[in-house]
Every structure is written in structure tokens, then in C-alpha cells.
Design an enzyme around this catalytic site. Structure first.
Site, PDB file in Angstrom:
ATOM      1  N   ARG A 150      38.055  -2.985  39.488  1.00 22.03           N
ATOM      2  CA  ARG A 150      38.560  -1.631  39.695  1.00 22.03           C
ATOM      3  C   ARG A 150      39.857  -1.446  38.916  1.00 22.03           C
ATOM      4  O   ARG A 150      40.584  -2.400  38.633  1.00 22.03           O
ATOM      5  CB  ARG A 150      38.815  -1.373  41.182  1.00 22.03           C
ATOM      6  CG  ARG A 150      37.591  -1.556  42.072  1.00 22.03           C
ATOM      7  CD  ARG A 150      37.964  -1.374  43.538  1.00 22.03           C
ATOM      8  NE  ARG A 150      36.822  -1.489  44.440  1.00 22.03           N
ATOM      9  CZ  ARG A 150      36.443  -2.627  45.027  1.00 22.03           C
ATOM     10  NH1 ARG A 150      37.145  -3.744  44.822  1.00 22.03           N
ATOM     11  NH2 ARG A 150      35.399  -2.656  45.828  1.00 22.03           N
ATOM     12  N   LYS A 174      39.963  -4.589  47.703  1.00 18.03           N
ATOM     13  CA  LYS A 174      40.180  -3.759  48.885  1.00 18.03           C
ATOM     14  C   LYS A 174      40.335  -4.632  50.121  1.00 18.03           C
ATOM     15  O   LYS A 174      39.662  -5.648  50.258  1.00 18.03           O
ATOM     16  CB  LYS A 174      39.004  -2.806  49.071  1.00 18.03           C
ATOM     17  CG  LYS A 174      38.943  -1.678  48.035  1.00 18.03           C
ATOM     18  CD  LYS A 174      37.831  -0.705  48.365  1.00 18.03           C
ATOM     19  CE  LYS A 174      37.835   0.480  47.408  1.00 18.03           C
ATOM     20  NZ  LYS A 174      36.756   1.446  47.730  1.00 18.03           N
ATOM     21  N   HIS A 245      36.175   3.794  36.383  1.00 15.91           N
ATOM     22  CA  HIS A 245      35.122   3.414  37.326  1.00 15.91           C
ATOM     23  C   HIS A 245      33.760   3.441  36.639  1.00 15.91           C
ATOM     24  O   HIS A 245      32.831   2.742  37.047  1.00 15.91           O
ATOM     25  CB  HIS A 245      35.126   4.339  38.537  1.00 15.91           C
ATOM     26  CG  HIS A 245      34.746   3.652  39.812  1.00 15.91           C
ATOM     27  ND1 HIS A 245      35.524   2.683  40.410  1.00 15.91           N
ATOM     28  CD2 HIS A 245      33.649   3.763  40.600  1.00 15.91           C
ATOM     29  CE1 HIS A 245      34.944   2.236  41.501  1.00 15.91           C
ATOM     30  NE2 HIS A 245      33.790   2.869  41.635  1.00 15.91           N
ATOM     31  N   ARG A 248      33.155   0.146  35.287  1.00 20.49           N
ATOM     32  CA  ARG A 248      32.715  -0.734  36.382  1.00 20.49           C
ATOM     33  C   ARG A 248      31.216  -0.563  36.622  1.00 20.49           C
ATOM     34  O   ARG A 248      30.479  -1.544  36.760  1.00 20.49           O
ATOM     35  CB  ARG A 248      33.528  -0.401  37.630  1.00 20.49           C
ATOM     36  CG  ARG A 248      33.159  -1.172  38.903  1.00 20.49           C
ATOM     37  CD  ARG A 248      34.203  -0.840  39.965  1.00 20.49           C
ATOM     38  NE  ARG A 248      33.796  -1.220  41.315  1.00 20.49           N
ATOM     39  CZ  ARG A 248      33.960  -2.440  41.837  1.00 20.49           C
ATOM     40  NH1 ARG A 248      34.470  -3.404  41.097  1.00 20.49           N
ATOM     41  NH2 ARG A 248      33.603  -2.695  43.077  1.00 20.49           N
ATOM     42  N   HIS A 271      31.989  -5.881  46.658  1.00 26.60           N
ATOM     43  CA  HIS A 271      31.449  -4.922  47.622  1.00 26.60           C
ATOM     44  C   HIS A 271      31.295  -5.588  48.981  1.00 26.60           C
ATOM     45  O   HIS A 271      30.768  -6.692  49.082  1.00 26.60           O
ATOM     46  CB  HIS A 271      30.078  -4.414  47.165  1.00 26.60           C
ATOM     47  CG  HIS A 271      30.147  -3.457  46.024  1.00 26.60           C
ATOM     48  ND1 HIS A 271      29.078  -3.206  45.182  1.00 26.60           N
ATOM     49  CD2 HIS A 271      31.162  -2.662  45.588  1.00 26.60           C
ATOM     50  CE1 HIS A 271      29.437  -2.312  44.285  1.00 26.60           C
ATOM     51  NE2 HIS A 271      30.685  -1.967  44.502  1.00 26.60           N
ATOM     52  N   TYR A 280      23.045   0.472  41.811  1.00 24.09           N
ATOM     53  CA  TYR A 280      22.869   0.096  40.408  1.00 24.09           C
ATOM     54  C   TYR A 280      21.412  -0.200  40.071  1.00 24.09           C
ATOM     55  O   TYR A 280      21.012  -0.090  38.918  1.00 24.09           O
ATOM     56  CB  TYR A 280      23.764  -1.099  40.070  1.00 24.09           C
ATOM     57  CG  TYR A 280      25.219  -0.773  40.280  1.00 24.09           C
ATOM     58  CD1 TYR A 280      25.869   0.152  39.471  1.00 24.09           C
ATOM     59  CD2 TYR A 280      25.950  -1.344  41.313  1.00 24.09           C
ATOM     60  CE1 TYR A 280      27.190   0.491  39.673  1.00 24.09           C
ATOM     61  CE2 TYR A 280      27.283  -1.018  41.529  1.00 24.09           C
ATOM     62  CZ  TYR A 280      27.891  -0.093  40.704  1.00 24.09           C
ATOM     63  OH  TYR A 280      29.199   0.252  40.914  1.00 24.09           O
TER      64      TYR A 280
END
Length: 299
Positions: A150, A174, A245, A248, A271, A280
């Protein structure tokens, strides 16, 4: 209400260590909820009930809010009411039964493999003419495409986070979750050029160990990275206008197209849920279907 919201802010910012952006989003949504509760005659968070929550979401829909926005606000409300119940402010979790609309997930734009190659190669070629800024931009693009990290993770990198012996970078994602992501030889070479022939010319005293720095010598800002990506991608003929993004998404899509399994891509991207990574596979299927329709005479 203000006191409860302030204590909830401390909870998600300090105890859960959510990002500044996430905290701001939660507070905006919940301020809207509490204002709506006040208009309904509520005087305290104890007046929150399922009817008030549903009324609030219904108002969002009538004012034309997108399904994704309504779904996000419903999530914020459920997190808030669960915390209110857990801390003894509500006798029951009134948000546990709150449903939210399923958001229509739009497939993000991604670069084709030839477009991604043109992007990094053109940036590398321009580095010689653009000086330290060009060398930095080439390293940023190579690393982002190689790793799929990110933009916030990229800007937070320090020099010690890069391991050239194993060609991996340590990323703080995150929720302060740390992961290690590999990168290839082109990205390694671009990073070496930046560290050996660019960073020292831009950095100022006191910047610390920041891997990437801006034109004024401080740690690079996310807005600068976005400008770099938009500018470089716009120079690639036929490429969609993507943000960081989008790089990404591109990296993840190309990994899957190259044979990587979903679990591996999930770990590389950081994730928390496999469901997030599965988008994806839809991108790859859509690209395959589009190519088939364009190429097959009986499509």
C-alpha cells in the site's frame, strides 16, 4: 453522547491502534448517527435502538448515498454498539441485528503486463535525465509493482526494512501487523541506485532512516507518490489512469495470472480475509473473457 464518542475514539485510536484515516471515517459516520438520534428526540446513547439505526440508514438511502457508503456506515454503527454494550453503556447490543446492503464491488482498473513493463522501463530510462527525483520515482514504481504494498506502507518504510541479502522488505500494515514481502532483481537494482546515487542528494538532516524522501528532504508524502504514479502511468500509451492502489491491484492480478495461489497472494498483500483477495480472481476472469470476445470469431 459527546463523551461516549470521545471515549470510543480513544478506544479505536489507542487500544485498537487503527489508522488516522480509519478513525476519522468512524467518527464522521457516528457523528451523523448521533445527530440523527438527537433529531429523533434521543438524549443519550442509551436511547439508541434498532429502530433508530434503521431510520438512520434509510435516510442515507433517500439522500442518494452509495450502497458502499451505507454498508460502511452500518459497519461503523455495529462496531460502536458492540463497544457500548461491552462497556456497559447499553444493556444489549442493538446493532447486532442491523443489516446493511450488499455493496456492488466494481472491479479495479489494472495494467496489462506489457503496460506495467513499459511503466517501469520508461521511469528507469527517464531517471538519468531527471536526476535524484527520477531515480527515486523509478525505485518507487519498481518496488510498488514488485510487492503490491500500500502507498502508506511504502511511505513508512525505513532503510533497515529492506534486506538486500534475501531481497525482501519488512512492511508494517493495517493494525500494525508486520509482514515480509519479497521483491525481484529489477526492484533491488532500482533501490540500490536510489540509495547510492539519489537519496543523499535529497535528504535533509533530521529525516532519520526514511527510505524515500521528498524534494524538500523529509519523509515522502502519500500525495507525492500518487502524483508520481498518475504522471508516469499517463505517459504509457493506452494505459488506464490508475492510482498507487491500482499498482497494488496490478501486482496481485499478475501474480495470479502467473500461477500464484490465492493464499500466497493474501499473505503478500496483508489481507485479513481471503474474501478481499478473491476479487483478483474476478479481474483475471474478466480479462480472459474480454480477450476471448475480442479474438474468437464465434464469441
Amino acid at each position: 453522547m459527546a463523551r461516549a464518542l470521545g471515549e470510543f475514539e480513544r478506544h479505536i485510536a489507542v487500544e485498537r491502534d487503527l489508522t488516522v484515516h480509519t478513525v476519522r471515517a468512524y467518527l464522521g459516520d457516528l457523528s451523523s448517527l448521533l445527530e440523527h438520534l438527537t433529531r429523533l428526540g434521543g438524549q443519550d446513547v442509551t436511547d439508541l435502538d434498532l429502530r433508530a439505526l434503521r431510520s438512520w440508514l434509510a435516510k442515507q438511502q433517500t439522500t442518494g448515498r452509495a450502497r458502499t457508503t451505507i454498508a460502511r456506515r452500518a459497519t461503523a454503527a455495529r462496531v460502536f454498539t458492540a463497544w457500548l454494550h461491552r462497556t456497559g453503556r447499553l444493556p444489549v447490543d442493538v446493532g447486532a441485528r442491523l443489516a446493511s446492503p450488499k455493496s456492488h464491488r466494481t472491479l479495479p482498473s489494472v495494467l496489462r503486463q506489457d503496460e506495467a513493463l513499459a511503466l517501469v522501463e520508461s521511469a528507469s530510462a527517464a531517471a538519468a535525465e531527471d536526476g535524484p527525483i527520477g531515480v527515486r520515482d523509478a525505485a518507487i514504481l519498481e518496488l510498488m509493482y514488485a510487492t503490491g504494498i500500500r502507498v502508506g506502507e511504502l511511505c513508512g518504510l525505513d532503510i533497515d526494512d529492506v534486506d538486500f541479502e534475501r531481497n525482501v522488505v519488512r512492511v508494517l500494515g493495517k493494525g500494525r501487523k508486520e509482514r515480509t514481502v519479497p521483491f525481484g532483481l529489477p526492484a533491488a537494482a532500482a533501490l540500490r541506485r536510489w540509495l547510492d546515487h539519489g537519496r543523499a542528494d535529497l535528504r535533509r538532516e533530521g529525516v532519520g532512516a526514511a527510505l524515500f524522501v521528498g524534494a524538500r528532504g523529509g519523509r515522502i508524502d502519500q500525495r507525492v507518490v500518487r502524483q508520481v504514479v498518475h504522471a508516469r502511468v499517463s505517459a504509457v500509451p493506452g494505459a488506464p489512469d490508475i492510482a498507487p492502489h491500482g499498482l497494488r491491484h496490478t501486482a496481485a492480478t499478475h501474480l495470479l495470472e502467473g500461477g500464484a495461489d490465492l493464499r500466497t497472494v493474501q499473505e503478500l498483500l496483508g489481507h485479513a480475509s481471503m474474501a478481499t483477495t478473491q476479487v483478483y480472481t474476478h479481474i483475471s476472469n474478466e480479462r480472459l473473457r474480454s480477450a476471448y470476445q475480442q479474438a474468437h470469431p464465434r464469441a
